[in-house]
Scaffold this active site. Structure first.
Site, PDB file in Angstrom:
ATOM      1  CG  ASN A   1      -2.352  -0.294   1.294  1.00  0.00           C
ATOM      2  OD1 ASN A   1      -2.819  -0.587   0.319  1.00  0.00           O
ATOM      3  ND2 ASN A   1      -2.538  -1.889   2.011  1.00  0.00           N
TER       4      ASN A   1
ATOM      5  CB  SER B   1     -12.276   0.911   5.428  1.00  0.00           C
ATOM      6  OG  SER B   1     -13.372  -0.165   5.503  1.00  0.00           O
TER       7      SER B   1
ATOM      8  CG  ASN C   1      -5.026   1.576   9.421  1.00  0.00           C
ATOM      9  OD1 ASN C   1      -3.885   1.524   8.629  1.00  0.00           O
ATOM     10  ND2 ASN C   1      -5.753   0.970  10.026  1.00  0.00           N
TER      11      ASN C   1
ATOM     12  CG  ASP D   1      -9.425  -1.514  12.917  1.00  0.00           C
ATOM     13  OD1 ASP D   1      -7.737  -0.969  12.155  1.00  0.00           O
ATOM     14  OD2 ASP D   1      -8.995  -2.510  13.096  1.00  0.00           O
TER      15      ASP D   1
ATOM     16  CG  HIS E   1      -9.421  -2.450   8.590  1.00  0.00           C
ATOM     17  ND1 HIS E   1      -8.328  -3.002   9.520  1.00  0.00           N
ATOM     18  CD2 HIS E   1     -11.113  -3.044   8.547  1.00  0.00           C
ATOM     19  CE1 HIS E   1      -9.034  -4.165  10.644  1.00  0.00           C
ATOM     20  NE2 HIS E   1     -10.274  -4.235   9.093  1.00  0.00           N
TER      21      HIS E   1
HETATM   22  C1  GRF Z   1      -3.517  -4.552   3.902  1.00  0.00           C
HETATM   23  O1  GRF Z   1      -4.335  -5.689   3.768  1.00  0.00           O
HETATM   24  C2  GRF Z   1      -3.303  -3.469   4.880  1.00  0.00           C
HETATM   25  O2  GRF Z   1      -5.383  -3.419   4.597  1.00  0.00           O
HETATM   26  C3  GRF Z   1      -3.946  -4.225   6.166  1.00  0.00           C
HETATM   27  O3  GRF Z   1      -2.409  -5.092   5.742  1.00  0.00           O
HETATM   28  C4  GRF Z   1      -2.257  -5.439   5.183  1.00  0.00           C
HETATM   29  C5  GRF Z   1      -1.204  -4.359   4.861  1.00  0.00           C
HETATM   30  O4  GRF Z   1      -0.635  -4.555   3.498  1.00  0.00           O
HETATM   31  N1  GRF Z   1      -3.661  -2.681   6.389  1.00  0.00           N
HETATM   32  P1  GRF Z   1       1.170  -4.185   2.276  1.00  0.00           P
HETATM   33  O5  GRF Z   1       2.022  -4.254   3.811  1.00  0.00           O
HETATM   34  O6  GRF Z   1       0.675  -2.494   2.356  1.00  0.00           O
HETATM   35  O7  GRF Z   1       1.324  -4.912   1.656  1.00  0.00           O
END
Ligand code: GRF
Length: 190
Positions: free
Chosen positions: A17, A138, A109, A147, A111
């Site tokens: 992400n 989300s 964040n 959350d 989630h």
């Molecule tokens: C993602 O699924 C995010 O929604 C959750 O943890 C995971 C992190 O994945 N909070 P990355 O490290 O961004 O690949």
């Protein structure tokens, strides 16, 4: 590129992400820039990616430090980098009430569920066990409640017959990578 909001990203692992946020930030019309990628795990894979893309990084393990000193160091690193908004991206540590208060309404964040459903861990397994036909992700404001802050954006993803937690997580992750940059851009220009 003047007046772009300075974003610090906190990660604990692969950082996909964070990569999506940083990739979007390379577009000239993106209203934010990534000025720091910080991690509680010095060996987080995402840190290597950030370094190889010339993003400033900061890594510190809380081990042996204690939470207050660890968070104070993270807070200093963010402030030294001129961070205005903190984006959590797979950051696996609970932030203290003190840290949340210091950055009130400036921490977001992502989630992997359609909040308020499935706060906490194992979201995909819980959605499948409940026979849900739709899952998703989300982006929300971070408050003292896990959350529990205001939802800023969501994306729905179908749950297909035969899905397991991994197959669903992979499908949701694609949606996360589209949702997070879009929602963060809207948030910083709100
Ligand atoms: C993602 O699924 C995010 O929604 C959750 O943890 C995971 C992190 O994945 N909070 P990355 O490290 O961004 O690949």
């Amino acid at each position: 590129m003047a007046d772009r909001t300075r974003v610090g990203v906190l990660i604990s692992g692969r950082g996909s992400n964070m990569m999506a946020l940083a990739t979007a930030a390379r577009e000239p019309d993106c209203p934010y820039e990534i000025v720091l990628v910080a991690s509680d795990k010095p060996d987080a894979a995402g840190l290597d990616w950030a370094r190889s893309h010339d993003l400033p990084t900061f890594a510190l393990s809380p081990r042996g430090l204690g939470k207050p000193a660890y968070e104070a160091a993270i807070d200093s690193a963010l402030r030294d980098a001129g961070v205005e908004v903190v984006a959590l991206a797979g950051y696996m540590r609970l932030l203290s009430d003190t840290f949340v208060a210091a950055w009130r309404d400036r921490i977001v964040n992502i989630h992997p569920s359609l909040l308020p459903k499935y706060k906490g861990l194992d979201t995909h397994a819980r959605a499948i066990a409940a026979n849900d036909t739709v899952g998703g992700c989300s982006v929300h404001l971070v408050t003292e409640e896990l959350d529990g802050g205001a939802v800023l954006g969501q994306a729905e993803v179908p749950i297909r017959p035969g899905d397991d937690a991994d197959s669903l997580a992979n499908r949701v992750l694609v949606a996360e990578h589209a949702l997070y940059p879009k929602t963060l851009a809207a948030f910083v220009t709100r």
